[in-house]
Design an enzyme around this catalytic site. Structure first.
Site, PDB file in Angstrom:
ATOM      1  CE  LYS A  13      -2.090  -1.082   3.862  1.00 39.10           C
ATOM      2  NZ  LYS A  13      -1.561  -2.404   4.244  1.00 39.10           N
ATOM      3  NE  ARG A  86      -4.072  -1.017  10.225  1.00 44.41           N
ATOM      4  CZ  ARG A  86      -3.033  -0.594   9.499  1.00 44.41           C
ATOM      5  NH1 ARG A  86      -3.067   0.553   8.902  1.00 44.41           N
ATOM      6  NH2 ARG A  86      -1.976  -1.355   9.382  1.00 44.41           N
ATOM      7  NE  ARG A 125       7.799  -2.743   5.447  1.00 50.61           N
ATOM      8  CZ  ARG A 125       6.479  -2.574   5.494  1.00 50.61           C
ATOM      9  NH1 ARG A 125       5.778  -2.481   4.385  1.00 50.61           N
ATOM     10  NH2 ARG A 125       5.862  -2.519   6.644  1.00 50.61           N
ATOM     11  NE  ARG A 159       6.552  -0.283   9.761  1.00 51.26           N
ATOM     12  CZ  ARG A 159       5.393  -0.418   9.133  1.00 51.26           C
ATOM     13  NH1 ARG A 159       5.208   0.137   7.951  1.00 51.26           N
ATOM     14  NH2 ARG A 159       4.409  -1.112   9.683  1.00 51.26           N
ATOM     15  NE  ARG A 170       2.640  -4.823  10.756  1.00 50.10           N
ATOM     16  CZ  ARG A 170       3.785  -4.796  10.067  1.00 50.10           C
ATOM     17  NH1 ARG A 170       4.888  -5.310  10.605  1.00 50.10           N
ATOM     18  NH2 ARG A 170       3.826  -4.261   8.888  1.00 50.10           N
TER      19      ARG A 170
END
Ligand code: ADP
Ligand code: ZN
Length: 214
Positions: A13, A86, A125, A159, A170
């Protein structure tokens, strides 16, 4: 054109939002980015949410709703809601706020993924603390190790919630609380699916085609 991007963590996203900002002059509203900024700045909100985010749980609706409300008033060529709403409660509130601002959601795109690929995308990431550019340690490393291609900064970081344990939380939060939104937007006639498998450019092309057809 106001667009919501839905999809599990790691579905791309944020990456795709940044491409839409560049190509179409849209404005990205990422509650995840806003909350990370609050944590970095050490504000009251930041202190409240840091632990929750690190664990991979959702922060409360009223915190994110307030963050979004602040930014909706500015006129522009379209918002991309990235990571918001969300929960059904957030979706409801967003509808009301957009109606008040005399506008509406025009399309919702769910990025569909291969769940097995997500974990690999997430744990590898890294992003640039200076400009927000994103990389992957093995699939898309910066040209020079430890240096951002886009801005030259050496502040590349991972992160805190991009580890296997937080990722599982998550994903669970996504399926329990966010996935029901697809039903909500389907009923409103707004939902489109775009496959998020393949290269970043391929996915961007698919999203572009879907937006232009809508
Ligand atoms: P991702 O989609 O990759 O999991 P985000 O950057 O969108 O990551 O969000 C990171 C974290 O920020 C979430 O796990 C959650 O703790 C918090 N967060 C972001 N947006 C919301 C939201 N709309 N409602 C509740 N919590 C949110
Ligand atoms: Zn950078």
């Amino acid at each position: 054109m106001n667009l919501i991007l839905l999809g599990p963590p790691g579905s791309g996203k944020g990456t795709q939002s940044k491409i839409l900002v560049k190509n179409r002059g849209m404005v990205q509203l990422s509650t995840g980015d806003m909350l990370r900024e609050a944590v970095k700045a050490g504000s009251n909100i930041g202190k409240k949410v840091a632990g929750i985010m690190e664990a991979g749980e959702l922060v409360t609706d009223d915190i994110v709703n307030a963050l979004i409300e602040e930014r909706l008033s500015k006129k522009n060529s379209g918002f991309i809601f990235d990571g918001y709403p969300r929960t059904l409660n957030q979706a409801d509130l967003l509808d009301k706020q957009l109606t008040n601002a005399n506008t509406r959601i025009d399309m919702v795109i769910e990025l569909t993924v291969d769940i097995d690929q997500l974990i690999d995308r997430i744990v590898g990431r890294i992003s640039c603390a200076n400009c927000g550019a994103m990389y992957h340690i093995t699939h898309q490393p910066p040209k020079k190790e430890g240096v951002c291609d886009a801005c030259g900064s050496t502040e590349l970081y991972q992160r805190k919630d991009d580890n296997e344990e937080s990722f599982r939380t998550r994903l669970l939060e996504y399926y329990q609380k966010t996935a029901p939104l697809t039903g909500y937007y389907h009923r409103a006639g707004l939902l489109q699916y775009v496959s998020s498998i393949g290269s970043i450019e391929d996915i961007a092309t698919r999203i572009g085609t879907t937006l232009d057809a809508g």
